[in-house]
Design a protein around this motif. Structure first.
Motif, PDB file in Angstrom:
ATOM      1  N   UNK A  29       0.624  -5.891  -9.751  1.00  0.00           N
ATOM      2  CA  UNK A  29       1.607  -5.550  -8.719  1.00  0.00           C
ATOM      3  C   UNK A  29       2.385  -4.291  -9.091  1.00  0.00           C
ATOM      4  N   UNK A  30       2.726  -4.151 -10.369  1.00  0.00           N
ATOM      5  CA  UNK A  30       3.395  -2.925 -10.822  1.00  0.00           C
ATOM      6  C   UNK A  30       2.516  -1.705 -10.546  1.00  0.00           C
ATOM      7  N   UNK A  31       1.231  -1.829 -10.857  1.00  0.00           N
ATOM      8  CA  UNK A  31       0.297  -0.725 -10.617  1.00  0.00           C
ATOM      9  C   UNK A  31       0.178  -0.414  -9.134  1.00  0.00           C
ATOM     10  N   UNK A  32       0.109  -1.460  -8.321  1.00  0.00           N
ATOM     11  CA  UNK A  32      -0.021  -1.254  -6.873  1.00  0.00           C
ATOM     12  C   UNK A  32       1.229  -0.585  -6.308  1.00  0.00           C
ATOM     13  N   UNK A  33       2.407  -0.995  -6.769  1.00  0.00           N
ATOM     14  CA  UNK A  33       3.640  -0.381  -6.281  1.00  0.00           C
ATOM     15  C   UNK A  33       3.710   1.088  -6.712  1.00  0.00           C
ATOM     16  N   UNK A  34       3.299   1.367  -7.933  1.00  0.00           N
ATOM     17  CA  UNK A  34       3.290   2.761  -8.399  1.00  0.00           C
ATOM     18  C   UNK A  34       2.337   3.604  -7.571  1.00  0.00           C
ATOM     19  N   UNK A  35       1.181   3.051  -7.253  1.00  0.00           N
ATOM     20  CA  UNK A  35       0.199   3.787  -6.460  1.00  0.00           C
ATOM     21  C   UNK A  35       0.740   4.098  -5.065  1.00  0.00           C
ATOM     22  N   UNK A  36       1.407   3.147  -4.452  1.00  0.00           N
ATOM     23  CA  UNK A  36       1.963   3.367  -3.111  1.00  0.00           C
ATOM     24  C   UNK A  36       3.066   4.418  -3.182  1.00  0.00           C
ATOM     25  N   UNK A  37       3.895   4.349  -4.209  1.00  0.00           N
ATOM     26  CA  UNK A  37       4.984   5.327  -4.349  1.00  0.00           C
ATOM     27  C   UNK A  37       4.454   6.739  -4.593  1.00  0.00           C
ATOM     28  N   UNK A  38       3.356   6.840  -5.336  1.00  0.00           N
ATOM     29  CA  UNK A  38       2.818   8.151  -5.720  1.00  0.00           C
ATOM     30  C   UNK A  38       2.036   8.829  -4.611  1.00  0.00           C
ATOM     31  N   UNK A  39       1.594   8.048  -3.642  1.00  0.00           N
ATOM     32  CA  UNK A  39       0.851   8.654  -2.537  1.00  0.00           C
ATOM     33  C   UNK A  39       1.730   9.697  -1.855  1.00  0.00           C
ATOM     34  N   UNK A  40       1.249  10.899  -1.865  1.00  0.00           N
ATOM     35  CA  UNK A  40       2.001  11.989  -1.242  1.00  0.00           C
ATOM     36  C   UNK A  40       1.448  12.183   0.161  1.00  0.00           C
ATOM     37  N   UNK A  41       2.198  11.714   1.136  1.00  0.00           N
ATOM     38  CA  UNK A  41       1.734  11.781   2.508  1.00  0.00           C
ATOM     39  C   UNK A  41       2.836  12.394   3.363  1.00  0.00           C
ATOM     40  N   UNK A  42       2.642  13.623   3.795  1.00  0.00           N
ATOM     41  CA  UNK A  42       3.709  14.292   4.546  1.00  0.00           C
ATOM     42  C   UNK A  42       3.905  13.776   5.972  1.00  0.00           C
ATOM     43  N   UNK A  43       3.044  12.929   6.463  1.00  0.00           N
ATOM     44  CA  UNK A  43       3.138  12.446   7.843  1.00  0.00           C
ATOM     45  C   UNK A  43       4.251  11.404   7.956  1.00  0.00           C
ATOM     46  N   UNK A  44       5.303  11.704   8.738  1.00  0.00           N
ATOM     47  CA  UNK A  44       6.415  10.751   8.890  1.00  0.00           C
ATOM     48  C   UNK A  44       5.981   9.408   9.486  1.00  0.00           C
ATOM     49  N   UNK A  45       4.869   9.391  10.199  1.00  0.00           N
ATOM     50  CA  UNK A  45       4.404   8.137  10.803  1.00  0.00           C
ATOM     51  C   UNK A  45       3.947   7.142   9.736  1.00  0.00           C
ATOM     52  N   UNK A  47       5.529   6.638   6.846  1.00  0.00           N
ATOM     53  CA  UNK A  47       6.656   6.170   6.048  1.00  0.00           C
ATOM     54  C   UNK A  47       6.916   4.684   6.287  1.00  0.00           C
ATOM     55  N   UNK A  48       6.904   4.246   7.522  1.00  0.00           N
ATOM     56  CA  UNK A  48       7.154   2.836   7.855  1.00  0.00           C
ATOM     57  C   UNK A  48       6.151   1.898   7.220  1.00  0.00           C
ATOM     58  N   UNK A  49       4.844   2.144   7.395  1.00  0.00           N
ATOM     59  CA  UNK A  49       3.867   1.249   6.766  1.00  0.00           C
ATOM     60  C   UNK A  49       3.963   1.233   5.242  1.00  0.00           C
ATOM     61  N   UNK A  50       4.269   2.387   4.639  1.00  0.00           N
ATOM     62  CA  UNK A  50       4.420   2.423   3.181  1.00  0.00           C
ATOM     63  C   UNK A  50       5.623   1.592   2.744  1.00  0.00           C
ATOM     64  N   UNK A  51       6.712   1.726   3.485  1.00  0.00           N
ATOM     65  CA  UNK A  51       7.911   0.951   3.154  1.00  0.00           C
ATOM     66  C   UNK A  51       7.629  -0.544   3.290  1.00  0.00           C
ATOM     67  N   UNK A  52       6.880  -0.915   4.308  1.00  0.00           N
ATOM     68  CA  UNK A  52       6.515  -2.317   4.504  1.00  0.00           C
ATOM     69  C   UNK A  52       5.634  -2.804   3.362  1.00  0.00           C
ATOM     70  N   UNK A  53       4.658  -1.989   2.978  1.00  0.00           N
ATOM     71  CA  UNK A  53       3.768  -2.356   1.863  1.00  0.00           C
ATOM     72  C   UNK A  53       4.563  -2.529   0.574  1.00  0.00           C
ATOM     73  N   UNK A  54       5.463  -1.594   0.310  1.00  0.00           N
ATOM     74  CA  UNK A  54       6.283  -1.690  -0.897  1.00  0.00           C
ATOM     75  C   UNK A  54       7.148  -2.946  -0.875  1.00  0.00           C
TER      76      UNK A  54
END
Length: 117
Positions: A29-45, A47-54
């Motif tokens: 889970x630590x690795x998965x959270x780090x991976x989601x945080x590190x994904x550099x995605x400039x598309x504002x659309x 942000x919501x799904x990433x926040x939900x995943x985190x």
């Protein structure tokens, strides 16, 4: 070896295996959270799904952390010779309950009172 010693040995094996599994889960889970945080995605659309995943990963991490704490506490009770005694009333929890839920902290009666059942 007495029946009680055999039960405690079985509980120790189950609790140790559970603790090992929970440690692995927390690491994943630590690795998965780090991976989601590190994904550099400039598309504002996105942000919501990433926040939900985190948030989902954080909740899973919290649950696994609590389970690990309870499991380690049960192992400590085994070492301290208080395993199988209710933390609230001090009575014996019961063999069937301890075999089914080796990390149980309370007898059924105290657990029901605590849960408001």
């Amino acid at each position: 070896m007495t029946a009680q010693e055999a039960d405690q040995q079985a509980a120790r094996l189950a609790l140790t295996a559970q603790a090992d599994g929970l440690r692995r889960e927390l690491s994943e889970l630590d690795s998965a959270m780090s991976a989601v945080r590190e994904e550099c995605d400039p598309d504002p659309a996105d942000v919501g799904p990433k926040a939900t995943s985190l948030e989902q990963l954080r909740l899973q991490h919290d649950r696994a952390g609590v389970a690990l704490s309870r499991t380690l506490a049960a192992l400590d009770r085994l070492d301290g010779h208080s395993f199988g005694l209710c933390l609230d009333c001090g009575r014996v929890i019961g063999r069937e309950r301890m075999l089914a839920v080796p990390h149980a902290e309370r007898c059924v009666q105290c657990e029901e009172t605590r849960s408001g059942l």
